[in-house]
Scaffold this active site. Sequence first.
Site, PDB file in Angstrom:
ATOM      1  N   LEU A  33       0.480  -1.140  -0.382  1.00 24.15           N
ATOM      2  CA  LEU A  33      -0.447   0.047   0.614  1.00 24.15           C
ATOM      3  C   LEU A  33       0.753   1.076   0.192  1.00 24.15           C
ATOM      4  CD1 LEU A  33      -2.946  -1.460   2.429  1.00 24.15           C
ATOM      5  CD2 LEU A  33      -3.131  -1.516   0.133  1.00 24.15           C
ATOM      6  N   HIS A  37      -3.898   4.526  -2.285  1.00 21.49           N
ATOM      7  CA  HIS A  37      -4.326   3.460  -1.912  1.00 21.49           C
ATOM      8  C   HIS A  37      -5.419   3.947  -0.659  1.00 21.49           C
ATOM      9  CE1 HIS A  37      -1.772   0.201  -3.046  1.00 21.49           C
ATOM     10  NE2 HIS A  37      -2.741  -0.265  -3.942  1.00 21.49           N
ATOM     11  N   SER A 186       2.302   0.496  -6.576  1.00 29.46           N
ATOM     12  CA  SER A 186       2.719  -0.981  -5.635  1.00 29.46           C
ATOM     13  C   SER A 186       4.341  -0.675  -6.624  1.00 29.46           C
ATOM     14  CB  SER A 186       1.735  -2.018  -5.080  1.00 29.46           C
ATOM     15  OG  SER A 186       0.913  -1.893  -4.914  1.00 29.46           O
TER      16      SER A 186
HETATM   17  P1  AMP Z   1      -3.987  -2.274  -6.856  1.00 28.86           P
HETATM   18  O1  AMP Z   1      -3.191  -2.441  -4.744  1.00 28.86           O
HETATM   19  O2  AMP Z   1      -2.127  -2.102  -7.630  1.00 28.86           O
HETATM   20  O3  AMP Z   1      -5.006  -3.404  -6.677  1.00 28.86           O
HETATM   21  O4  AMP Z   1      -4.566  -0.777  -7.032  1.00 28.86           O
HETATM   22  C1  AMP Z   1      -6.056  -1.237  -5.259  1.00 28.86           C
HETATM   23  C2  AMP Z   1      -6.605  -0.012  -5.812  1.00 28.86           C
HETATM   24  O5  AMP Z   1      -6.037   1.335  -5.201  1.00 28.86           O
HETATM   25  C3  AMP Z   1      -6.648   0.577  -7.463  1.00 28.86           C
HETATM   26  O6  AMP Z   1      -8.637   0.440  -7.576  1.00 28.86           O
HETATM   27  C4  AMP Z   1      -6.228   1.038  -8.056  1.00 28.86           C
HETATM   28  O7  AMP Z   1      -6.549   1.832  -8.906  1.00 28.86           O
HETATM   29  C5  AMP Z   1      -6.354   2.128  -6.970  1.00 28.86           C
HETATM   30  N1  AMP Z   1      -4.582   2.591  -7.370  1.00 28.86           N
HETATM   31  C6  AMP Z   1      -3.738   2.190  -7.352  1.00 28.86           C
HETATM   32  N2  AMP Z   1      -2.396   3.482  -7.271  1.00 28.86           N
HETATM   33  C7  AMP Z   1      -3.535   4.629  -7.016  1.00 28.86           C
HETATM   34  C8  AMP Z   1      -2.960   6.355  -7.477  1.00 28.86           C
HETATM   35  N3  AMP Z   1      -1.225   6.193  -7.469  1.00 28.86           N
HETATM   36  N4  AMP Z   1      -3.366   6.516  -7.397  1.00 28.86           N
HETATM   37  C9  AMP Z   1      -5.152   6.594  -7.152  1.00 28.86           C
HETATM   38  N5  AMP Z   1      -5.629   5.145  -6.772  1.00 28.86           N
HETATM   39  C10 AMP Z   1      -4.657   4.744  -6.876  1.00 28.86           C
END
Ligand code: AMP
Length: 285
Positions: A33, A37, A186
């Site tokens: 995270l 997130h 991530s």
């Molecule tokens: P992930 O853990 O990569 O599957 O991401 C989980 C959620 O966080 C997803 O809805 C992503 O689109 C969101 N997310 C990831 N990176 C960002 C960011 N830099 N800004 C805003 N939301 C993000």
Amino acid sequence: MQVCRSISDIRAAIAGFRAAGDTVGLVTTMGALHAGHMALVMAAKTAHARVVATIFVNPTQFGDPKDLASYPRTEDADLAMLRDAGVDAVLIPDAREIYPESDETIVETTRLANVLHGLVRPGHYRGVATVVTKLFNITQPDAAYFGEKDYQQLQVIKRMARDLHMPLDIVGIPTVREPDGLAMSSRNVRLTEDDRNAAVVLSRALDKAQTEAGRGVPIDRIDQALRTTINAEPRARLRAVDIVEPATLAPATGLMKGPIAIMLSVEFGPSDNPVMLIDQREITP
Ligand code: AMP
């Protein structure tokens, strides 16, 4: 914060929130995270009495087993961040419980899943739609929060929720960036220092596209400007530039009449185990 490792535990936690009359916002993640997130968590907290998060590195959305194996896992730090942000309960499920033995049910948005990034990563959005459906059914939230960074994913989930009459709101949250403009991800921790510095080229290219759009340049010249900017960075390997109408993801061509969305995929690092970065921006004429 209640840390739940089984479906029955998270259901019991949420039943307690519901018994108190509280609404529930959901943030689904794959862990590792960062502040992006947390922006989703903050938005959920503003609108709902209770926030539930999930941490699950979903195997069915990875095409390449090496990519799945090298996905960063930082559970202790993740739990500390969620606790500090005031999350009420987190589900960290076992893949064998999410995907019961001999399961055979999938969810797929047939068109949206099979364009753009879906062509480069066959099956990816089917894996996303299937796991998100399962997580919605397990937690039954009032709303779920997703980042605009994963633009096609957000459109897939909105369409799926609408088509299947899922009784919740899907909320998109703007991309959170590092001070130099790199979209938080991530995957960024897997970049070498030189690649990390070079990766700013994605947001620089998107800024350049907005400048060109403001000058009234047609879409094919905006496309060319994006490619030229990224190809000028020797560490970057451009995989896709997609310029599309925002909600349908249909190709945008000609002169801009309204906002268009640009989606970039760029690879860094060794070609046998690359780090694929994505970024997107809606630009206006
Ligand atoms: P992930 O853990 O990569 O599957 O991401 C989980 C959620 O966080 C997803 O809805 C992503 O689109 C969101 N997310 C990831 N990176 C960002 C960011 N830099 N800004 C805003 N939301 C993000």
